[in-house]
Design a protein around this motif. Sequence first.
Motif, PDB file in Angstrom:
ATOM      1  N   GLU A 226      19.173 -67.021  -7.464  1.00  0.00           N
ATOM      2  CA  GLU A 226      19.043 -66.479  -6.367  1.00  0.00           C
ATOM      3  C   GLU A 226      17.586 -67.052  -5.720  1.00  0.00           C
ATOM      4  OE1 GLU A 226      20.562 -64.047  -4.495  1.00  0.00           O
ATOM      5  OE2 GLU A 226      22.081 -64.239  -5.489  1.00  0.00           O
ATOM      6  N   ASP A 227      17.478 -67.039  -4.478  1.00  0.00           N
ATOM      7  CA  ASP A 227      16.387 -67.392  -3.778  1.00  0.00           C
ATOM      8  C   ASP A 227      15.437 -66.200  -3.455  1.00  0.00           C
ATOM      9  OD1 ASP A 227      14.255 -68.612  -2.449  1.00  0.00           O
ATOM     10  OD2 ASP A 227      15.509 -68.965  -0.638  1.00  0.00           O
ATOM     11  N   ILE A 228      14.730 -66.025  -4.516  1.00  0.00           N
ATOM     12  CA  ILE A 228      13.878 -64.388  -4.594  1.00  0.00           C
ATOM     13  C   ILE A 228      12.607 -64.956  -3.779  1.00  0.00           C
ATOM     14  CG2 ILE A 228      12.464 -62.774  -5.878  1.00  0.00           C
ATOM     15  CD1 ILE A 228      14.699 -63.426  -8.116  1.00  0.00           C
ATOM     16  N   ARG A 229      12.359 -64.233  -2.678  1.00  0.00           N
ATOM     17  CA  ARG A 229      11.287 -64.237  -1.746  1.00  0.00           C
ATOM     18  C   ARG A 229      10.017 -63.175  -2.030  1.00  0.00           C
ATOM     19  NH1 ARG A 229      13.595 -66.929   2.869  1.00  0.00           N
ATOM     20  NH2 ARG A 229      15.312 -68.201   2.182  1.00  0.00           N
ATOM     21  N   PRO A 230       9.094 -63.583  -1.701  1.00  0.00           N
ATOM     22  CA  PRO A 230       7.913 -62.660  -2.011  1.00  0.00           C
ATOM     23  C   PRO A 230       7.931 -61.596  -0.970  1.00  0.00           C
ATOM     24  CG  PRO A 230       7.199 -64.537  -0.846  1.00  0.00           C
ATOM     25  CD  PRO A 230       8.497 -64.972  -1.040  1.00  0.00           C
ATOM     26  N   TRP A 231       7.260 -60.311  -1.486  1.00  0.00           N
ATOM     27  CA  TRP A 231       7.032 -59.268  -0.540  1.00  0.00           C
ATOM     28  C   TRP A 231       6.562 -59.589   0.616  1.00  0.00           C
ATOM     29  CZ3 TRP A 231       9.843 -54.946  -1.145  1.00  0.00           C
ATOM     30  CH2 TRP A 231       9.477 -53.846  -0.674  1.00  0.00           C
ATOM     31  N   SER A 232       5.564 -60.531   0.873  1.00  0.00           N
ATOM     32  CA  SER A 232       4.864 -61.001   2.099  1.00  0.00           C
ATOM     33  C   SER A 232       5.764 -61.433   3.223  1.00  0.00           C
ATOM     34  CB  SER A 232       3.667 -61.813   1.915  1.00  0.00           C
ATOM     35  OG  SER A 232       4.165 -63.159   1.139  1.00  0.00           O
ATOM     36  N   ALA A 233       6.754 -61.964   2.734  1.00  0.00           N
ATOM     37  CA  ALA A 233       7.903 -62.633   3.542  1.00  0.00           C
ATOM     38  C   ALA A 233       8.730 -61.111   4.207  1.00  0.00           C
ATOM     39  CB  ALA A 233       8.830 -63.394   3.142  1.00  0.00           C
ATOM     40  N   LEU A 234       8.979 -60.149   3.520  1.00  0.00           N
ATOM     41  CA  LEU A 234       9.558 -59.158   4.167  1.00  0.00           C
ATOM     42  C   LEU A 234       8.540 -58.422   5.053  1.00  0.00           C
ATOM     43  CD1 LEU A 234      12.202 -57.278   4.339  1.00  0.00           C
ATOM     44  CD2 LEU A 234      11.349 -56.212   2.186  1.00  0.00           C
ATOM     45  N   GLU A 235       7.240 -58.033   4.613  1.00  0.00           N
ATOM     46  CA  GLU A 235       6.500 -57.670   5.618  1.00  0.00           C
ATOM     47  C   GLU A 235       6.409 -58.322   6.724  1.00  0.00           C
ATOM     48  OE1 GLU A 235       2.884 -55.865   2.490  1.00  0.00           O
ATOM     49  OE2 GLU A 235       2.830 -57.950   3.057  1.00  0.00           O
ATOM     50  N   LYS A 236       6.202 -59.818   6.946  1.00  0.00           N
ATOM     51  CA  LYS A 236       6.186 -60.479   8.129  1.00  0.00           C
ATOM     52  C   LYS A 236       7.647 -60.190   8.921  1.00  0.00           C
ATOM     53  CE  LYS A 236       5.788 -65.263   9.795  1.00  0.00           C
ATOM     54  NZ  LYS A 236       5.605 -66.593   9.271  1.00  0.00           N
ATOM     55  N   LYS A 237       8.709 -60.006   8.149  1.00  0.00           N
ATOM     56  CA  LYS A 237       9.968 -59.798   8.854  1.00  0.00           C
ATOM     57  C   LYS A 237      10.210 -58.341   9.490  1.00  0.00           C
ATOM     58  CE  LYS A 237      15.177 -59.870   7.702  1.00  0.00           C
ATOM     59  NZ  LYS A 237      15.335 -61.047   8.483  1.00  0.00           N
ATOM     60  N   VAL A 238       9.820 -57.250   8.801  1.00  0.00           N
ATOM     61  CA  VAL A 238      10.098 -56.044   9.314  1.00  0.00           C
ATOM     62  C   VAL A 238       8.554 -55.272   9.591  1.00  0.00           C
ATOM     63  CG1 VAL A 238      11.970 -55.735   7.873  1.00  0.00           C
ATOM     64  CG2 VAL A 238       9.977 -54.989   6.936  1.00  0.00           C
ATOM     65  N   GLY A 239       7.560 -55.735   9.300  1.00  0.00           N
ATOM     66  CA  GLY A 239       6.316 -55.256   9.488  1.00  0.00           C
ATOM     67  C   GLY A 239       5.852 -54.527   8.249  1.00  0.00           C
ATOM     68  N   ALA A 240       4.587 -54.666   8.055  1.00  0.00           N
ATOM     69  CA  ALA A 240       3.874 -54.175   6.807  1.00  0.00           C
ATOM     70  C   ALA A 240       3.872 -52.655   6.853  1.00  0.00           C
ATOM     71  CB  ALA A 240       2.518 -54.572   6.798  1.00  0.00           C
ATOM     72  N   ALA A 241       3.800 -52.087   8.105  1.00  0.00           N
ATOM     73  CA  ALA A 241       3.688 -50.728   8.371  1.00  0.00           C
ATOM     74  C   ALA A 241       5.304 -50.093   7.765  1.00  0.00           C
ATOM     75  CB  ALA A 241       3.561 -50.096   9.663  1.00  0.00           C
ATOM     76  N   THR A 242       6.327 -50.617   8.056  1.00  0.00           N
ATOM     77  CA  THR A 242       7.355 -50.185   7.610  1.00  0.00           C
ATOM     78  C   THR A 242       7.714 -50.215   6.174  1.00  0.00           C
ATOM     79  OG1 THR A 242       8.579 -51.380   9.542  1.00  0.00           O
ATOM     80  CG2 THR A 242      10.009 -50.800   7.900  1.00  0.00           C
ATOM     81  N   LEU A 243       6.885 -50.878   5.506  1.00  0.00           N
ATOM     82  CA  LEU A 243       7.319 -50.820   3.797  1.00  0.00           C
ATOM     83  C   LEU A 243       6.153 -50.141   3.071  1.00  0.00           C
ATOM     84  CD1 LEU A 243       7.925 -54.709   3.732  1.00  0.00           C
ATOM     85  CD2 LEU A 243       9.322 -52.921   3.847  1.00  0.00           C
ATOM     86  N   GLU A 244       5.229 -49.447   3.960  1.00  0.00           N
ATOM     87  CA  GLU A 244       4.070 -48.586   3.262  1.00  0.00           C
ATOM     88  C   GLU A 244       4.778 -47.659   2.495  1.00  0.00           C
ATOM     89  OE1 GLU A 244      -0.155 -46.699   4.730  1.00  0.00           O
ATOM     90  OE2 GLU A 244       1.025 -47.379   6.241  1.00  0.00           O
ATOM     91  N   GLY A 245       4.041 -47.568   1.310  1.00  0.00           N
ATOM     92  CA  GLY A 245       4.540 -46.486   0.301  1.00  0.00           C
ATOM     93  C   GLY A 245       5.820 -46.750  -0.418  1.00  0.00           C
ATOM     94  N   PHE A 246       6.309 -47.864  -0.311  1.00  0.00           N
ATOM     95  CA  PHE A 246       7.801 -48.117  -1.087  1.00  0.00           C
ATOM     96  C   PHE A 246       7.487 -48.049  -2.611  1.00  0.00           C
ATOM     97  CE2 PHE A 246      10.066 -51.231  -3.340  1.00  0.00           C
ATOM     98  CZ  PHE A 246      11.159 -50.874  -3.257  1.00  0.00           C
ATOM     99  N   ASP A 247       8.065 -47.151  -3.040  1.00  0.00           N
ATOM    100  CA  ASP A 247       8.255 -46.958  -4.677  1.00  0.00           C
ATOM    101  C   ASP A 247       6.779 -46.454  -5.167  1.00  0.00           C
ATOM    102  OD1 ASP A 247       9.567 -46.620  -7.193  1.00  0.00           O
ATOM    103  OD2 ASP A 247       9.503 -48.835  -7.411  1.00  0.00           O
TER     104      ASP A 247
END
Length: 584
Positions: A226-247
Motif C-alpha cells: 500500500e502507498d500509505i500517505r502522511p496525515w498532512s496530505a489528508l489535511e491538505k486534501k480536506v482541511g485541517a479543521a475537518t480532521l480536528e479531534g479525530f480519535d
Amino acid sequence: MKRLLLPMMVSLGAMVTGTALADETRFTIDDFTASIDDYALVDNALFVPPQDAGPAKEAFEGTLSISETPMPSDPAEIASGEVLGKNPQLFPAVDLSFITVGDDLVPATQDVIRAGSTENGSSFWDIIVQPGKVWSIGDDGWSRASFPFSLIHMIEGETHNGVAMFLYREGEVSDLRYQILTETAPFYVETYFTAAGSLPAELTSTTVDNADALAARFEIARADAEDIRPWSALEKKVGAATLEGFDSDIRPNELLLDGLMVEDTFYLKSCPTPAGELPYCDRQRFGVWSVSKSLVAAAAMLSVSKKYGPEIFDMTITDLVPEAEGIEGWDKVTVGDALNMATGMGYGQREAEPKISWSPYTDDYYAFYEARSQEDKLNLLLNAAKPYDWGPGAMMRYRDEDMFLVGVAVTNYLKDKQDPNPNAWSFLQANVYEPIGIHDMPINKTIEDDGSEGQPLTAYGLYPTVGDLVKLARLYQNGGRLGDEQILSAEMMADIATTSEPAGLTTGQEAKPYYGKAFWRYPFKSDECTLYFPSMDGWGDNRVMLMPNDITAIRIAANWDGDESAKNMESLIRTANAIDPFCP
C-alpha cells in the motif's frame, strides 16, 4: 497462571517513567561490541538509515543465531514469576535468516518463529520478523542492518513491537542492539512494558535456502504494498479543521496507530512510542485479537461460499465436526450460527434477560485457551458448553470457542470437497489474501505433537500490517470484489454492508447494538438518515470501521483495563461524516 478479570496492572505511564533517551546522533561501532545490561531507550531514529546514509558496502545473506538473554525493561519486572511455565523476562533463543534485495533486508520467513511455545529454552516468547533496511555511514567497512520485530506467544494474540540493529562485514556480525517500544493489549503477561539492550549473535550460516525465490517473492510483495500517505496530505486534501479531534478520546499512551482510508488511499495519523514514531510502522505487524474473526473466520466462510455455494452456512456442527457427535445440543447448531456467535451453547447466565452479550471467562474458557492441540481444544469446548433454553440462532453470546469451531468446520468441509487447499488457512491465503496482494500473513495455530501444521485459531491470533488491514477493508468495502472478479460471496455479504435497517442479532450494547457474521454494527443517526455500518473490533479496542462512502477508520490500541474513553468512537465517525456526509 490465570489472568484475573480485573487484576491490577502497571500503568502505561510506566513506559515513559525512568526512560533515558541517550544523547546520541547515531550508534558507534563500540555500541555493538559492549554488553548493554542497563535499560535505556534511545531515539528510534538511531535504528533507521539517516539522511546522509550511503548504500551498504556489501550484500548480506546468512543466519544470525541469537542466544537466550535477559531483557532489561521498564518496569524492571515484567512478571512476578513464570507465565505458563516460562520466563517473559528473557529474549528467546532464535535463528534469524536474512538476505538483501537492494537496500531492503528481507527475512527468510515472516511467519511465527516458535521458541517460547515449544519445550525448548526458558523464554516465554515466540517472535515474528519483518523486512528492514541496510546502509552504511563509514564504520571502517561495516554495513548496518535493522529490522522490525514482534515478540508474541503462539496461543495468545498480542504483539510487543520493537526494532533491532546489527553491523556486518566480510562474514562477521556484531551483537544486536534492540528496543521493544509498544504493545497491543496483553492477556497473560499483564504488564505493559518497554525493553532495551543487546543480544549476543553469531553468524552460523552465510547462505539462505531458496534465496532467489525469496527475493522474487519480496519484490512482488513490495510492488503490491500500500502507498500509505502522511496525515498532512489528508489535511491538505480536506482541511485541517475537518480532521480536528479525530480519535481524540482514547488515552494517548494506549494508542499504537490510527488513520483513515479516503478515496481508496490510507492516511496514517500516528504511530507513537515513548521514543518517537515506531520504526517501520508500515511494515510492523500488530496483534489485533478479535479483528481476526472478521478477517479469518468470516473471510474463509464467504470465500468458500463463493466457490461452492452457501450450503456450509446451513450445515450443522455435527455434519462437519465428528467430535461433536453425541454431545447434547451441537446437532442443532449450524456453522452460520457459530459465525454469528449464536450457537445457543455456553456456560454463562442461563436467563435471556437482561441481555448479556459476553460469555464469561471461566475455568472452562481458560482450559480451552491454554489447550495446545486441535483435539484438546475441541474436546474441551464441545463438552463444557451446555444448551441454553433459547436455542441456536436466537441470541448472540461472544465466544472465541465458536469461532474456532468455524475454522475446523471449514477445514473439514474443504477436505470433503477435495479442494486443492484443504485447510481453512491455506484456502484463505490462496483464494483471498494472495489475489488482493497480501503475500505474507502470520497467524497463530494449534500446536500439534506430531509436528503437523496445525489449525488456525481463527478467533484471534492474526498479525497483519496496517497495509494488510487496508487491503482487506477495501475488499469488504467493495462488496467482496477485486476489480471485476467476485472473490467473496455477494449473496452472503448482503447483510454485512451498510444498511438503513438493523441487521444481525441484538447485543444489548448501545454503541454497537447488532452483530452478525463476525461484524459488529454501529449506528449513525442524524435528521437526514439512520444507517448501520459494519466494524471489525478486537480486544484492546482495535477497530477497522467500514463506514459509508468507502471511508475506513483503522485504529490499533492497547486499552487493557476497559477504559470507556477508548470505546467512544464518536470522533472517528464524526470526522468521516465531515469528510463526506453519510446521508445523501
